[in-house]
Design a protein around this motif. Structure first.
Motif, mmCIF file in Angstrom:
data_model
loop_
_atom_site.group_PDB
_atom_site.id
_atom_site.type_symbol
_atom_site.label_atom_id
_atom_site.label_comp_id
_atom_site.label_asym_id
_atom_site.label_seq_id
_atom_site.Cartn_x
_atom_site.Cartn_y
_atom_site.Cartn_z
ATOM 1 N N GLY A 67 4.780 13.788 2.325
ATOM 2 C CA GLY A 67 3.530 13.048 2.278
ATOM 3 C C GLY A 67 3.692 11.579 2.626
ATOM 4 O O GLY A 67 4.801 11.048 2.722
ATOM 5 N N MET A 68 2.561 10.941 2.824
ATOM 6 C CA MET A 68 2.483 9.490 2.976
ATOM 7 C C MET A 68 1.426 9.010 1.999
ATOM 8 O O MET A 68 0.280 9.465 2.052
ATOM 9 C CB MET A 68 2.110 9.103 4.405
ATOM 10 N N THR A 69 1.822 8.126 1.119
ATOM 11 C CA THR A 69 0.927 7.646 0.070
ATOM 12 C C THR A 69 0.773 6.140 0.157
ATOM 13 O O THR A 69 1.766 5.410 0.228
ATOM 14 C CB THR A 69 1.457 8.012 -1.330
ATOM 15 N N ALA A 70 -0.464 5.675 0.156
ATOM 16 C CA ALA A 70 -0.751 4.244 0.069
ATOM 17 C C ALA A 70 -1.100 3.905 -1.375
ATOM 18 O O ALA A 70 -1.779 4.691 -2.055
ATOM 19 C CB ALA A 70 -1.903 3.869 0.990
ATOM 20 N N LEU A 71 -0.627 2.756 -1.859
ATOM 21 C CA LEU A 71 -0.882 2.327 -3.227
ATOM 22 C C LEU A 71 -1.467 0.921 -3.224
ATOM 23 O O LEU A 71 -1.109 0.095 -2.383
ATOM 24 C CB LEU A 71 0.404 2.313 -4.063
ATOM 25 N N VAL A 72 -2.337 0.677 -4.204
ATOM 26 C CA VAL A 72 -2.835 -0.678 -4.428
ATOM 27 C C VAL A 72 -3.083 -0.852 -5.923
ATOM 28 O O VAL A 72 -3.721 -0.012 -6.550
ATOM 29 C CB VAL A 72 -4.113 -0.962 -3.599
ATOM 30 N N PRO A 73 -2.541 -1.914 -6.542
ATOM 31 C CA PRO A 73 -2.718 -2.134 -7.974
ATOM 32 C C PRO A 73 -3.880 -3.068 -8.272
ATOM 33 O O PRO A 73 -4.297 -3.859 -7.415
ATOM 34 C CB PRO A 73 -1.397 -2.788 -8.368
ATOM 35 N N ASN A 74 -4.400 -2.969 -9.505
ATOM 36 C CA ASN A 74 -5.358 -3.985 -9.929
ATOM 37 C C ASN A 74 -4.588 -5.179 -10.513
ATOM 38 O O ASN A 74 -3.352 -5.182 -10.556
ATOM 39 C CB ASN A 74 -6.393 -3.416 -10.907
ATOM 40 N N LEU A 75 -5.303 -6.180 -10.946
ATOM 41 C CA LEU A 75 -4.662 -7.418 -11.396
ATOM 42 C C LEU A 75 -3.916 -7.252 -12.713
ATOM 43 O O LEU A 75 -3.109 -8.120 -13.082
ATOM 44 C CB LEU A 75 -5.720 -8.524 -11.546
ATOM 45 N N HIS A 76 -4.174 -6.150 -13.427
ATOM 46 C CA HIS A 76 -3.564 -5.966 -14.744
ATOM 47 C C HIS A 76 -2.277 -5.158 -14.694
ATOM 48 O O HIS A 76 -1.598 -5.014 -15.714
ATOM 49 C CB HIS A 76 -4.562 -5.297 -15.687
#
Length: 273
Positions: free
Chosen positions: A128-137
């Motif tokens: 697979g190919m997974t993109a991640l993005v976190p919130n500020l916390h």
């Protein structure tokens, strides 16, 4: 695989959830470190329960990480039971397509660490190919934890901001369907050119799989690989002349295809508010 002092909670264990769980166990996570909440557990989960996995039990204490692998339309039903884990020590990793980080924050509390991810279907075979993005916390350590969990089923990329998820959806999320459609079209072309259906299908599928492996193992770009296989005035050059025709070739078609998927992703996110 180390996830912290307490357990990993997996909410939903369908195709993607199962792929992730298999990857984690293969990476060394012990079954007794995992709790799975799923209304229709598979026989495989029952087998894992017999060797320590916790299945459909009350979660106590709060897990180090909760991976939410349910469909977006049932998110509002699945999350409230986890509200006590929001606002602090539990990291929430979402693979619920289209569900924004603000939706999690609204359901779990404003200080809840969330990492939103978008894997694709090849994750089912560890490619697979997974993109991640976190919130500020989400802390750097929590982002690294989420990345490690998703790397169990393939490669990962970290996005700059959440709106980029629409482009990810259009390219890698929906992209496997584009590849399958191309393979179908090549097979149909083969039959039109005189091949038996089964031979045309085998040639097309094997060519796509082999080309993907070649790209993955090569240090050269797809453009460089294309040039290498294209002899001047040869058969490939003749085909590419048609495929890459200005304003009517594959570049424009793929751009329009991706734009349509991008636009629909934006629409779905607005409908979910």
């Amino acid at each position: 695989m180390k996830i912290g002092t307490n357990s990993l909670l997996l909410v939903g264990c369908g195709k993607m959830g199962s792929a992730l769980l298999r990857g984690w166990l293969s990476a060394g996570l012990a079954p007794d470190q995992v709790t799975v909440l799923d209304p229709n557990p598979s026989d495989w989960l029952r087998e894992l329960e017999a060797i320590g996995l916790h299945l459909n039990i009350d979660v106590d204490p709060a897990p180090s990480v909760a991976v939410i692998a349910v469909k977006p339309q049932v998110l509002a039903k699945a999350i409230p039971g986890l509200r006590d884990f929001g606002g602090g020590g539990t990291l929430f990793v979402s693979i619920a397509a289209g569900a924004s980080m603000s939706a999690f924050e609204n359901l779990l509390g404003p200080n809840t660490p969330v990492v939103r991810t978008m894997p694709n279907t090849p994750a089912a075979v560890g490619a697979g190919m997974t993109a991640l993005v976190p919130n500020l916390h989400a802390s750097p350590d929590q982002v690294s934890l989420a990345d490690m969990l998703m790397r169990a089923v393939g490669e990962t990329v970290l996005l700059d901001d959440e709106p980029q998820m629409h482009a990810v959806t259009a390219i890698s999320g929906s992209g496997p369907a584009y590849v399958f459609a191309l393979t179908e079209a090549l097979a149909r072309a083969g039959t039109e050119l005189g091949l038996r259906d089964d031979i045309a299908q085998k040639l097309s599928s094997a060519m796509v799989c082999g080309s993907g492996k070649l790209m993955d193992s090569s240090t050269e770009t797809p453009a460089e690989l294309r040039v290498q296989v294209t002899s001047p005035n040869g058969t490939t050059a003749a085909g590419l002349e048609k495929l890459q025709a200005k304003d009517a070739g594959i570049d424009q078609l793929i751009l329009e295809t991706a734009q349509a998927a991008f636009n629909r992703s934006v629409e779905l996110s607005q409908e979910a508010r």
